[in-house]
Design a protein around this motif. Sequence first.
Motif, PDB file in Angstrom:
ATOM      1  N   TYR A  69       0.832  -1.209   0.000  1.00 52.60           N
ATOM      2  CA  TYR A  69       0.000   0.000   0.000  1.00 52.60           C
ATOM      3  C   TYR A  69       0.863   1.253   0.000  1.00 52.60           C
ATOM      4  O   TYR A  69       0.573   2.223  -0.693  1.00 52.60           O
ATOM      5  CB  TYR A  69      -0.908   0.034   1.227  1.00 52.60           C
ATOM      6  N   PHE A  72       2.422   1.726  -3.314  1.00 54.95           N
ATOM      7  CA  PHE A  72       1.403   2.228  -4.233  1.00 54.95           C
ATOM      8  C   PHE A  72       1.212   3.735  -4.037  1.00 54.95           C
ATOM      9  O   PHE A  72       1.052   4.473  -5.012  1.00 54.95           O
ATOM     10  CB  PHE A  72       0.075   1.492  -4.054  1.00 54.95           C
ATOM     11  N   MET A  73       1.217   4.201  -2.794  1.00 52.02           N
ATOM     12  CA  MET A  73       1.092   5.641  -2.531  1.00 52.02           C
ATOM     13  C   MET A  73       2.255   6.395  -3.179  1.00 52.02           C
ATOM     14  O   MET A  73       2.064   7.483  -3.728  1.00 52.02           O
ATOM     15  CB  MET A  73       1.072   5.916  -1.028  1.00 52.02           C
ATOM     16  N   TYR A  76       1.602   6.436  -6.990  1.00 50.30           N
ATOM     17  CA  TYR A  76       0.528   7.375  -7.292  1.00 50.30           C
ATOM     18  C   TYR A  76       1.022   8.823  -7.167  1.00 50.30           C
ATOM     19  O   TYR A  76       0.774   9.645  -8.060  1.00 50.30           O
ATOM     20  CB  TYR A  76      -0.645   7.120  -6.339  1.00 50.30           C
ATOM     21  N   THR A  77       1.720   9.125  -6.094  1.00 46.64           N
ATOM     22  CA  THR A  77       2.258  10.475  -5.888  1.00 46.64           C
ATOM     23  C   THR A  77       3.242  10.832  -6.990  1.00 46.64           C
ATOM     24  O   THR A  77       3.240  11.957  -7.502  1.00 46.64           O
ATOM     25  CB  THR A  77       2.928  10.574  -4.503  1.00 46.64           C
ATOM     26  N   VAL A  79       3.343   9.624 -10.100  1.00 45.45           N
ATOM     27  CA  VAL A  79       2.631   9.829 -11.363  1.00 45.45           C
ATOM     28  C   VAL A  79       1.960  11.197 -11.381  1.00 45.45           C
ATOM     29  O   VAL A  79       2.067  11.949 -12.358  1.00 45.45           O
ATOM     30  CB  VAL A  79       1.600   8.699 -11.610  1.00 45.45           C
ATOM     31  N   VAL A  80       1.286  11.539 -10.291  1.00 42.00           N
ATOM     32  CA  VAL A  80       0.566  12.813 -10.255  1.00 42.00           C
ATOM     33  C   VAL A  80       1.527  14.000 -10.295  1.00 42.00           C
ATOM     34  O   VAL A  80       1.378  14.914 -11.118  1.00 42.00           O
ATOM     35  CB  VAL A  80      -0.356  12.897  -9.015  1.00 42.00           C
TER      36      VAL A  80
END
Length: 124
Positions: A69, A72-73, A76-77, A79-80
């Motif tokens: 998890y 994954f954070m 995600y961070t 990519v953004v």
Amino acid sequence: MKRLFDPLFISYCLLWGIIHLCRYLHQPVPLLNGHLTDFLAVPAMAHIALTFTRLFIVRNQQYTYPLFYLLFMAVYTSVVFEWLMPRLSPVYTRDIWDVVAYFAGSLFYYCFHGRPATARQEYP
């Protein structure tokens, strides 16, 4: 909610605030200005999310996020903030070292917050 007052979490927030205040005053702290806020981003977000997950979703104060998890954070961070936002706004820049900092922050959080309560000291 008392989990939000964890000494490490308070340290993350204070360091982030100091760095941004110094930036605002045009007095950046050379060694800390570049990537410390990126390093602290995932641990701060994970700690807030975990606090609410424990309170409202799993209702178990011993629950911790698995490493997957947290990684994954970081993905995600990354990519953004390192791929999407630089394409949408000239204010953001791509930096591979920021991505490294997000993942390092994830691993740091896992080591110091992610282990079961029996393996680490709990704060009241």
